[in-house]
Design an enzyme around this catalytic site. Sequence first.
Site, PDB file in Angstrom:
ATOM      1  N   CYS A   1       0.855  -1.011   0.014  1.00 42.78           N
ATOM      2  CA  CYS A   1       0.008  -0.045  -0.157  1.00 42.78           C
ATOM      3  C   CYS A   1       0.989   1.192  -0.032  1.00 42.78           C
ATOM      4  O   CYS A   1       1.574   1.163  -0.799  1.00 42.78           O
ATOM      5  CB  CYS A   1      -1.126  -0.022   1.205  1.00 42.78           C
TER       6      CYS A   1
ATOM      7  N   GLY B   1       2.810  -0.227   3.793  1.00 41.27           N
ATOM      8  CA  GLY B   1       2.800  -1.775   3.842  1.00 41.27           C
ATOM      9  C   GLY B   1       2.873  -2.062   5.337  1.00 41.27           C
ATOM     10  O   GLY B   1       3.410  -3.356   5.603  1.00 41.27           O
TER      11      GLY B   1
END
Lengths: 667, 549
Positions: A356, A359
């Site tokens: 993302c 993370g």
Amino acid sequence: MHRAYCSKLFGFRTLQRSAQQRRDLTVENVRFVDRSLSRRTQVGTLYLTATHTIFVGKGSEDRNELWVLHSLVCNVVKHKASQSGYPLFIHCKNFQVIQFIIPQESDCHDVYISLSRLSRPEKYEELYCFSFNPNADKAERELSWDFLDLKAEYSRMGLPNKLWHVTPINREYRVCDTYPSDLFVPKSVTLPVIVGSSKFRSRGRFPTLSYYCKENHATICRSSQPLSGFSARCLEDEQMLQAIMKSNPGSRFMYVVDTRPKLNAMANRAAGKGYENEDNYCNIKFQFIGIENIHVMRNSRQNLIEVSALRSPSMREFLLGLENSDWLRHLKSIMEAGIFISKAVAEEGVSVLVHCSDGWDRTAQVCSVASVLLDPYYRTLKGLMVLIEKDWVSFGHKFSHRCGHLDGEAKEVSPVMDQFLECVWQLMDQFPCSFEYNEKFLISIHNHIYSCHYGNFICNSQKERKDLCIKEKTHSIWPHLWENKMDFMNPLFKPDQGLLRPSTAPFCFKYWRSLYNRFDRELHPRQSELDCLMAVKEETQQLEEELALYEQKLAVLDKERAKTLYMQKGVLDSKQTLWSFPLDASLVNTPQDYIGGLIGAAPNVFSSQQGERESLFGDKPKCPDADNSDQESGVADFSSHSSGEESLPSEDSVKDPDSDETGPNRA
Amino acid sequence: MEFAELIKTPRVDGVVLHRPFMPTVEGTLCLTGHHIILSSRQDNTEELWLLHTNIDSIEKRFMGSLGTIIVKCKDLRVIQLDIPGMEECLNIASSIEALSTLDSVSLMYPFFYRPLFEVIEDGWQLFMPEEAFRDLESMTDEWRLSEVNKDFSVCPSYPSLLTVPKDIDDDSLCKAASFRHGGRFPVLSYYHKKNGMVMMRAAQPLTGTNGRRCKEDEKLINATLCAGKRGYIIDTRTIAVAQQAKARGGGFEQEANYPQWRRIHKAIERSNVLQESLIKLVEACNDQSHSMDRWLSKLEASNWQSHVKEILTTACLAAQCIDREGASVLVHGTEGTDSTLQVTSLAQIILDPACRTIRGFEALIEREWLQAGHPFQQRCAQSAYSNGKPRSEAPAFLLFLDCVWQILRQFPCSFQFSENFLIMLFEHAYASQFGTFLGNRVAERVKLQLSQKTVSLWSWVNRPQELERFLNPLYEPNNLVIWPSVAPQSLLLWEGIFLRWNRSTRCLDEAYQEMVHIIEYNKELQNKVNSLRRQLAQLETEDSPLQTP
């Protein structure tokens, strides 16, 4: 229950002594209001210690105590003064709401100020886990931390093997201070490649292994976003992904899953971050999955809590509130991401890299949901513990920030871990036989993530925990949960193999009443299927033992009929166990306010006692706090089935059996 | 009329059947007077036998010469038949349409159905008013069984025998009947053994705009009160609706004329509103779009769950008045055949443990729904897929079953029957081979000679081999009053009905099987242990003379 009660009594005496010594705050004649629909109140004494808020009811024999850890307190709110005093509401992170009415304004203010301060510690050392059970044996404590072994978990997956090994590169947390010290990477990558890759990733979180599928060699790897900006590329990072793909010999490509909404990822490019360009990386298939960020989730959760805390809402208010909170929609997006990954691994045999932004939030959610779907082991008690320890604790999910353990940035708080637990619950609802544990296990874990009772969920990374000597100063939660595992077993569990394929139809996502209304006893089923089945299973076990004993006896008898003198009558008389269904008689016999305000706030419209008739026939306004307890007891007398348990807040109502964090003296 | 006239094409080969969560079947489609049958002529595939009366509506589609008929059933199932040949398809469709909308009751399948089992216990004779009265007599002598309605002239929708206060003579009953909508004067619904309080039901009083009163009616209901006690009238309508009813000759009990009664108004919806709610709910459940927002909005907009909450709340209130306050209760709405019966029957489930057994529940449905004159034929003529103009359809009975299911969810060990029993009742209320739910009132059933010409549902259900499917493995008799939670957080969507055809139930069935297995294994062990225990004890006594020289 009895045992707990004794230990609490003992605790209370020590408490009184220590309260005198340390001059903790003590307030007399405080009213505790049971917030269930019956709204009973009880008078007693309120103590504020260094670690707990304690209320001790003035009961004749049946002493009721309420213990609340300061670390569980979310916020404290003073309400407008009423006739009977100054109301103080304590909202807890485990969704308990406690209401006290304090006679004096100054006392109320003192409690408010103290509790506000105590519930927002500034230093880790103030957290309860550092004062809990300090005298325990050192060996015992170390043993508690050895209960889970991540190395054993990786070797269960089949690692290290000829393609994957542990890199020593992060032993001193120099490459990435939010990662664990031991990390699995493809054997083919060299140290410079790792270092290069880590420099090209946010906070140095380079791609590393999270889950390995023994059967087909596909892996789930995780990282943070690449610092690609609009055009930057990094050869080492490209080599890293290439190596991950090649470590799965059966596949020709790999997926890179960015769990953010595309718009968010694109916005990050302007800040020199972003996502992988498919043109630069060989054989990757790039995929966005729009899970919202922590701020959206925080607001969503806040809205959900408001809905769950509504007092007798209409169906419309409840359903629209649930919808407007968007909570279930977010769960669905997380679940869908997990399903995508689990299918890629199990059905296509393709490895997946998940990230993302940093993370440690969405990435952790998605990797762990996918793991639960993929691997039956994570659907066992121990497996879920290991999974949380691996994907969340070791990989640097920022528990302290996300749970608000310390006084700090409110914007860092977000229910990311809660969402994972709730995804597991949603799965349990769809697959009632696939999980070894029941929802009480999830609720217990949820409670302890916030309670700061154990050291597991303190700090934001493995490095921080090491620096703080968490393992030397606190205890681990897992052996404690393991000891109580009988409470957490799913009687319907049938070990199965393989992938779970949940439906993501909207109607499959449900409101988790047992969590959000955990302390609203009157909202739950009055009889529990789970408890019944557990009781039956337990009895079955006893019967099996008894049967074996009898068969043995019979065999002996057959052989030596003449010698029956040896037979002990006692064995034959051993009591027959008949399982009985736990039925909370007091609740069964407590009707709610079915009349919707027509009859004042009285929970029971009627009572056999004289004068009570007014509550129905007259329009006399009633103060909800003032008379209800009398009325309630009138009703209790009236019911032939009411037992002593009916008396004011029974232990259960104030103290959940699993919330053992409330008893510091337990160990 | 011959069914053959309606069947233009009795059979078509090569028809493909699609059913939710089942493999497709290809075979021969046959139309009979009462069924659509699809047979694949293979042993291992399940055939389709669908009653025409179970069909709510059909849709036709054509792709070249391949016709498709989508059959939407009253049990909410949707199936698809692919029929080669346009003419065949059109013929089949028009036959189904005609056969599924036959108006004449005497052409219904129950009149043609012959059971393949031997009727051991005739369900028609099981729940006679006389028998219920005998039970009542053993508890109190304040009531009598009146034959005032024996030719159904006083009240056409009541049965011939009615339980009324002992001191009220038949003449007074007639006068009270003339003061109540449809002649439905107050009669006994339930006697609470614990404290002797009663629940009565009626239709609205015909006070009209000028406040008519009826001394006999007042006397009749006052006769149920103990000296110095007050009672409650629960009007299932809001005060506004009740006021409006006056303009049409209806109304409610004026305080001045009923000083010993306190009136409480609740807001239970009826007829068209409920039917629309059902249609919207089923539409929401069948919505294939996978958006969370649409689902929750549509669920909310259907209002179904609100109806469940309102009905349950009212029933709890009635039960509370009786059990907690020790007061007698009179329940009515407008006609006293829908919301009234929902309330009185649910209150009994809450109060009376007997109603939570299979027999007791059957008796309750017989007493409070069939004999009390709920117009099943009219209410269940159409279900959620009807596209015609609604006449008097309403899912009042389904809502009642839903409420029972909610209580069952909250007290999973207190009912002898399982969810399957409720689902079965829903199915048979809408389409059945049995005569039980035919007709709208006792008078009609007598005229149709149902008890001679058709088989009772209970004759079939109560056979041990059928009953087994409906038993709740967790059942443990519980003699307490059970108070359900009516909070929105506690009320669930009844997936067993509304999502039944929209999701796979494999995992849930597996869980149920496992639960049954756990309990059965336990019982088996208990039996084994007990018999061993006896064996041992016997050996011991046999041997004991040896011990005593």
